[in-house]
Design an enzyme around this catalytic site. Structure first.
Site, short mmCIF file in Angstrom:
data_model
loop_
_atom_site.label_atom_id
_atom_site.label_comp_id
_atom_site.label_asym_id
_atom_site.label_seq_id
_atom_site.Cartn_x
_atom_site.Cartn_y
_atom_site.Cartn_z
N ASP A 1 0.77 -1.17 0.04
CA ASP A 1 0.05 0.14 -0.06
C ASP A 1 0.59 1.27 0.07
OD1 ASP A 1 -2.10 2.02 0.57
OD2 ASP A 1 -2.96 0.34 1.49
N TYR B 1 -12.35 13.29 -3.74
CA TYR B 1 -11.36 13.01 -5.05
C TYR B 1 -10.72 14.41 -5.37
CZ TYR B 1 -9.63 11.37 -9.46
OH TYR B 1 -9.04 11.00 -10.52
N1 SER Z 1 -12.21 9.22 -14.16
C1 SER Z 1 -12.17 9.93 -12.94
C2 SER Z 1 -13.48 9.80 -12.26
O1 SER Z 1 -14.52 9.53 -13.05
C3 SER Z 1 -12.07 11.41 -13.24
O2 SER Z 1 -10.35 11.55 -13.18
O3 SER Z 1 -13.54 9.52 -11.09
#
Ligand code: SER
Length: 315
Positions: free
Chosen positions: A50, A139
């Site tokens: 990890d 994110y």
């Molecule tokens: N493909 C990614 C997502 O949909 C975006 O960077 O989370």
């Protein structure tokens, strides 16, 4: 010095295509994968682990005399929302561990950011390189923080870290996990099996997309240019094409694949609504001659032939 490359998340959607490309360019024994997934496919050197484990990264760097790291291990937007704490630790602590190793052992680093750095307050069309970054997902928050951390390590410690903001990446060899742009892959698997697809985004939701080969090209190109050419040390906008579910379905039908599409939106719709429709990538074009090869039509053709191959291997 001989190039020795560590690819974290090397068994994932991007890693599993970047690794063979790096092997082709730099030689079979030049790549080592570090991934927490069980390795059932890769024949070369693989370390199970990890990226939050700093000691493991440092031991691996020392043991294999690593000179470059492509740090791909990350949680994506949807999985991030399911577990924000884990997203922070993998995406930020993991990146910090890599940057610290890079500082100590003088390593060059690639780390992908994402269109998820943008938010509702960002201009949505032809989104500029430098603009408002107020993402709504954890994110996106980790990607904005990560970009600033990369720039900090470059300015303060001269760590040569380079980055691009990946759009939605379309590929067929390995399935993505937990992204908002994943519909643009699912649609092909459904079109070629049942001919019916229920899309989790509305038909007119435009998002920037890119075929995997172009994402790999961008990654290898930016790592290959002279450091002086890199004027952005947060992360570069890169763009290939934008599409909506409806445009993609139409492009698939044009290849004589019958497809019926319905829509049932969920949390991913609000994430997609906060991301740009299209991206201005003139800075990447200017600095390191970025140029994509695959438009939507070429991408659809590649996907249809790739997914057909995968489906017939399964049967
Ligand atoms: N493909 C990614 C997502 O949909 C975006 O960077 O989370």
């Amino acid at each position: 010095m001989k190039k020795k490359i560590l690819v974290t998340g090397g068994l994932g959607q991007v890693g599993s295509e970047l690794v063979p490309a790096l092997e082709k360019k730099y030689g079979k024994n030049s790549v080592i994968i570090l991934d927490k997934k069980e390795n059932l496919v890769y024949k070369g050197l693989y370390v199970k682990g990890d990226v939050v484990n700093k000691k493991l990264i440092e031991d691996t760097v020392k043991k294999y005399k690593i000179t470059e790291i492509y740090h791909l291990a990350s949680l994506l937007s949807v999985t991030g929302e399911q577990n924000p704490e884990l997203a922070w630790s993998v995406n930020i602590e993991g990146l910090r561990n890599i940057l610290e190793c890079a500082r100590i052992y003088n390593l060059k680093v690639f780390w992908p950011s994402s269109i998820a750095v943008f938010g509702m307050t960002t201009p949505q069309d032809e989104t500029p390189q430098k603009t408002i970054l107020e993402p709504t997902t954890i994110y996106g928050v980790t990607k904005v923080s990560g970009e600033l951390l990369c720039q900090y390590y470059f300015k303060k410690y001269k760590v040569d870290v380079r980055s691009v903001r990946y759009p939605g990446i379309i590929s067929w060899k390995t399935l993505p996990g937990g992204g908002t742009t994943d519909y643009a892959i699912d649609i092909f698997w459904h079109a070629l099996s049942t001919g019916n697809y229920t899309c989790f985004l509305n038909k007119n939701t435009a998002l920037p997309m890119m075929y995997i080969d172009d994402a790999i090209k961008a990654t290898i190109d930016i790592m290959g240019v002279d450091a002086k050419k890199i004027t952005i040390r947060t992360s570069y906008n890169i763009s290939s094409f934008s599409c909506t579910p409806e445009l993609l379905a139409t492009a698939i039908r044009k290849q004589n694949i019958p497809l019926k599409m319905k829509h049932a939106t969920d949390i991913r719709q609000s994430i997609a609504d906060s991301w740009p429709n299209s991206i201005d990538d003139r800075q990447a074009k200017k600095d390191w001659k970025w140029k994509p090869v695959f438009d939507i039509k070429k991408t659809v053709k590649e996907m249809l032939s790739g997914v057909t191959k995968m489906q017939s291997n399964k049967n």
